[in-house]
Scaffold this active site. Structure first.
Site, short mmCIF file in Angstrom:
data_model
loop_
_atom_site.label_atom_id
_atom_site.label_comp_id
_atom_site.label_asym_id
_atom_site.label_seq_id
_atom_site.Cartn_x
_atom_site.Cartn_y
_atom_site.Cartn_z
N GLU A 121 106.67 23.38 121.29
CA GLU A 121 106.51 22.95 122.67
C GLU A 121 105.69 23.96 123.47
O GLU A 121 104.79 23.60 124.23
CB GLU A 121 107.88 22.75 123.33
N GLU A 149 100.48 16.17 124.27
CA GLU A 149 100.68 15.31 123.10
C GLU A 149 99.52 15.43 122.12
O GLU A 149 99.73 15.41 120.90
CB GLU A 149 100.87 13.86 123.54
N ASP A 168 101.98 23.44 125.11
CA ASP A 168 101.67 23.69 126.52
C ASP A 168 100.44 24.58 126.65
O ASP A 168 99.55 24.32 127.47
CB ASP A 168 102.85 24.38 127.20
#
Length: 484
Positions: free
Chosen positions: A198, A134, A202
């Site tokens: 995303e 996040e 990561d």
């Protein structure tokens, strides 16, 4: 209550993207896809949007205002932020009481964690993997970049999207409906862009975890377990809707983690204490079921984390008024670790429940000598003073506390209560006005301050302070309304 929040977050924020983690581009060897997003929003604008969203969430979501848990997630979050790159905003970490697995980030460095994460994460490193992901969404400015990408595809899209975001501030349901309609034409491009975000999150998250001393393999391990558990679920948790876990993403994170040297990370007692506190107080579990969970999960665990299960049981006993059982456990725990703030907080509650607030006051005074101005100790200390009717002394403590922690509703609530006990209605109104302002209830906040000013002595410094605060709130209100 969470319906509006999820809609706003999922579409305004999480759907448009999720929330990535800081990056070390030199070690990750990622392509430069840009972080400026200068064609969309400035950092100052992002901070304004973030502040507006946060005030909305306070008024609509079950935010956990627990000083002990807030201190824990803040410490964890800032440990990661300290090892992230491209940090351009302050960060604020907070908990939402929701058993669903989810986390999201939005403009201005705000990162929300659902309490349900603690029910599924089996170690601090697994929780850190979600937080790091996040953080990266914020540092890489994925929301602004997503808006920029849509604007590149169609100039009308950005204006429509921005209008929908702003409309959602005043009317979440209407804003979501408008956004859904305007984005329909470019949905596939948006999904593809989100998936790339995303993966980037990561990668940056794993790098941040490594720099911060966490087990990087916790990320693919946690992702893999969630994927297996909910593979055939008809209603997957929100986190898997906004953070999809296709096999290539899990494979990529596993390969990335394996590129780092193996590291042994000792279990974090504070993580397990936080987890026990959530099970005991925020999981919506009956006390006997929670006790059974503590007894079952506490069997055969290492000595490092065993105290967390006794702590959880002590909280359950304390909350169910079984004070003798709670006392035995808490005295043993605090004897082992006298400066542990999880234990000090619970012991303070125990003393007050036993009508021995004076003991709580002395214990906390001693603890504050080692950790002056600590939020957990200060809030408990003020509460202990109030329980002894030392409201004037408590007010002095709380005035300093609210000055240093203006966004903590706990301080304002206690300050209001202490002034009520003393019959000081203008200061009570002022404290309640601050709580209303934190929830974007501007007009009511201004009304309360106006009433306080009318009560105060004419021409006094107190009246001048109230009037100055009214002017500030009016400026904040106008800035907030200008976003619509």
């Amino acid at each position: 209550m969470l319906k509006h929040t999820r809609s706003l977050v999922c579409l305004c924020i999480a759907t448009a993207l999720s929330a990535p983690t800081p990056a070390f581009a030199d070690t990750l060897n990622l392509p430069d896809i840009g972080t400026a997003a200068s064609g969309t929003l400035t950092i100052d604008q992002e901070l304004q949007y973030g502040d507006a969203y946060m005030r909305m969430l306070r008024s609509s979501a079950p935010i956990v205002s627990d000083p002990v848990l807030n201190e824990y997630i803040d410490s964890l979050g800032h440990r990661l932020v300290a090892n992230a790159s491209d940090v351009k905003t302050p960060f604020t970490f907070f908990l939402i009481r929701d058993r669903n697995i989810n986390a999201f980030a939005f403009f201005g460095g705000y990162v929300a964690l659902h309490s349900g994460l603690f029910l599924h994460a089996q170690s601090e490193s697994e929780l850190a993997s979600v937080v790091a992901h996040e953080i990266a969404h914020v540092t890489q400015r994925h929301l602004a970049r997503s808006m920029e990408e849509q604007a590149r595809r169609s100039p009308a899209t950005l204006a429509a999207l921005a209008g929908s975001l702003l409309l959602a501030i005043a009317s979440p349901q209407a804003g979501i409906a408008a956004m859904t309609a305007t984005q329909a034409g470019s949905m596939q491009g948006q999904i593809n862009y989100t998936r790339s975000n995303e993966k980037e999150a990561d990668r940056f998250g794993i790098s941040t975890m490594a720099q911060a001393g966490f087990d990087v393999n916790a990320m693919p391990r946690f992702f893999g377990r969630l994927s297996d558990e909910f593979r055939y679920a008809s209603k997957p948790p929100p986190m898997l809707l906004t953070h999809p876990l296709p096999e290539d993403r899990i494979t990529d994170s596993r390969a990335r983690a394996q590129s780092y040297p193996a590291r042994r990370v000792d279990p974090s007692l504070n993580y397990y204490l936080a987890r026990a506190r959530i099970i005991a107080r925020y999981a919506g579990i009956e006390s006997q079921a929670a006790l059974d969970w503590m007894n079952r999960k506490g069997q055969g665990v290492s000595e490092d984390i065993k105290p967390s299960f006794d702590y959880g049981k002590a909280l359950i006993y304390l909350d169910s008024k079984q004070l003798d059982q709670a006392s035995t456990l808490l005295h043993n725990l605090i004897k082992q670790d006298p400066n542990n703030r999880f234990y000090l907080d619970a012991m303070s509650d125990l003393y007050i429940a036993q009508n021995q607030a004076g003991k709580a006051e002395k214990m906390l005074e001693t603890a504050l000598k080692s950790a002056p101005n600590n939020a957990v100790l200060t809030i408990n200390y003020a509460n202990a003073l109030m329980k002894q009717n030392s409201n004037a002394d408590a007010i002095k403590v709380l005035q300093r506390y609210t000055h240093d922690n203006p966004n903590d509703v706990n301080g304002w609530h206690l300050l209001s209560e202490a002034n009520i006990h003393l019959g000081v209605s203008d200061e009570d109104l002022a404290a309640r006005a601050e709580i209303l302002a934190l929830k974007a209830n501007w007009n009511k906040a201004i009304q309360y301050y106006t009433q306080a000013s009318q009560i105060a002595e004419l021409g006094s410094l107190k009246q001048a302070r109230y009037d100055a605060r009214i002017d500030q709130l009016m400026v904040q209100r106008d800035r907030f309304l200008a976003l619509q």
